[in-house]
Design an enzyme around this catalytic site. Sequence first.
Site, PDB file in Angstrom:
ATOM      1  CE1 TYR A   7      45.082  94.336  64.379  1.00 17.01           C
ATOM      2  CE2 TYR A   7      45.908  93.371  62.379  1.00 17.01           C
ATOM      3  CZ  TYR A   7      45.793  94.366  63.233  1.00 17.01           C
ATOM      4  OH  TYR A   7      46.357  95.539  62.825  1.00 17.01           O
ATOM      5  CE  LYS A  22      39.105  92.796  62.036  1.00 20.63           C
ATOM      6  NZ  LYS A  22      40.050  92.444  61.429  1.00 20.63           N
ATOM      7  CG  HIS A  25      52.900  93.080  58.478  1.00 21.26           C
ATOM      8  ND1 HIS A  25      52.797  94.206  59.234  1.00 21.26           N
ATOM      9  CD2 HIS A  25      53.837  93.476  57.469  1.00 21.26           C
ATOM     10  CE1 HIS A  25      53.398  95.163  58.666  1.00 21.26           C
ATOM     11  NE2 HIS A  25      54.154  94.646  57.656  1.00 21.26           N
ATOM     12  N   PRO A  71      39.008 102.584  64.494  1.00 20.34           N
ATOM     13  CG  PRO A  71      40.561 104.316  64.051  1.00 20.34           C
ATOM     14  CD  PRO A  71      39.318 104.043  64.652  1.00 20.34           C
ATOM     15  CE1 TYR A 117      46.166  98.334  66.910  1.00 13.62           C
ATOM     16  CE2 TYR A 117      47.792  96.917  65.886  1.00 13.62           C
ATOM     17  CZ  TYR A 117      46.398  97.647  65.698  1.00 13.62           C
ATOM     18  OH  TYR A 117      45.896  97.535  64.658  1.00 13.62           O
TER      19      TYR A 117
END
Length: 392
Positions: free
Chosen positions: A385, A297, A72, A293, A201
Amino acid sequence: MRTRVGIVGGGPAGLLLARLLHRAGIDCMVLESRTREYVEQRQRAGMLEQGTVHALHEAGAAERLQAEGLVHQGIELRFDRERHHIDFPALTGGRTVTIYAQTEIVKDLVALQLADGPPLLFGAEALAVEKPEGEAPVVRFLHEGREQTLTCDWVAGCDGFHGVSRDAFPAGTGRSYAHDYPYSWLGILAEVPPSGDELIYARGEGGFALHSMRSPSVSRLYLQVPVDTDPDDWPDDRIWDELAARFAIDADWTLHRGPVTAKSVTPMRSYVHEPMRHGRLLLAGDAAHIVPPTGAKGLNLAVSDVRVLARALAEHYRTGSTQLLDRYSELCLQRVWQATRFSDDMTRMLHVQPDGDAFEHRMQLARLRRITASRHAAAELAANYSGLPLPV
């Protein structure tokens, strides 16, 4: 029984550590309390930082990952019925993330371990880690109805939050920091192709939602729900309707629906235990820390712990030096606390607070607007991220 490194726990942390030690020529043994079938079916994380992918290549465990992993280029943020792409390669100098389920990582590592690796005992329940302050710590465990002992040079506690390793720290030698969030995640697996090419998200009026995937034909989705939610109170149609509402945007986009094959509720918690070493016992992964979550991580922190630990043990057996082992806790905790901060920031920014007011709502939107309007802020999110560098 006798080995150099006794590894308590056969999840991804313990199995990867065993693989790295084996390739470095260091004897070890893995004790896993559950059956092989259980650990290979346990549903967990699926987003891999670039450093985690490198670690699996380093361990010789990336053949299927290379063929089946979904690379991604970023994530999508949704709020106020708008969509915003966060371009990781453009913001980080080329870094990406990969979707590959933890269950598949475990299957790959178990197969390698059983084929040519050091001993791996399933159904071996660790009862206690004893004498961690001495030169030869002992793991007492139950296997095939008989209590046995494993004497080691070092013990790696990779047995998760509820394992026995952390209990071996005497009172007063450690401190824990914890925070429980006032909401949970309802997660589903669905036999339906993902509705997009990246993780989404979303902060909807009804709460947070996450669109993820496990493969081109299997989707993984989550909803923010109240604490102590019973999954049975959420029939499939209600879940899909609520997901569609939270992902809704003023554009042409449709949430694909399909058969739900698994459903569970996950509490949201942050936890860090300091230090991560006592004598010759070293904790790794969930045995030492848990993060919500939202920042993806948990698995990645476990892998970074294990990479530092494997390097430290390899240095020790190669040179006799304990310099890196002595700094293990310090080095790992630097990254752990940064990941905990990032996960907490993402969680607080994207979830509707049960007791929140209009001011809190506007502050969350302001934080999201800052990320989507500022390259600097977006780069900060992308760097965290996709994975901060290892401290060594």
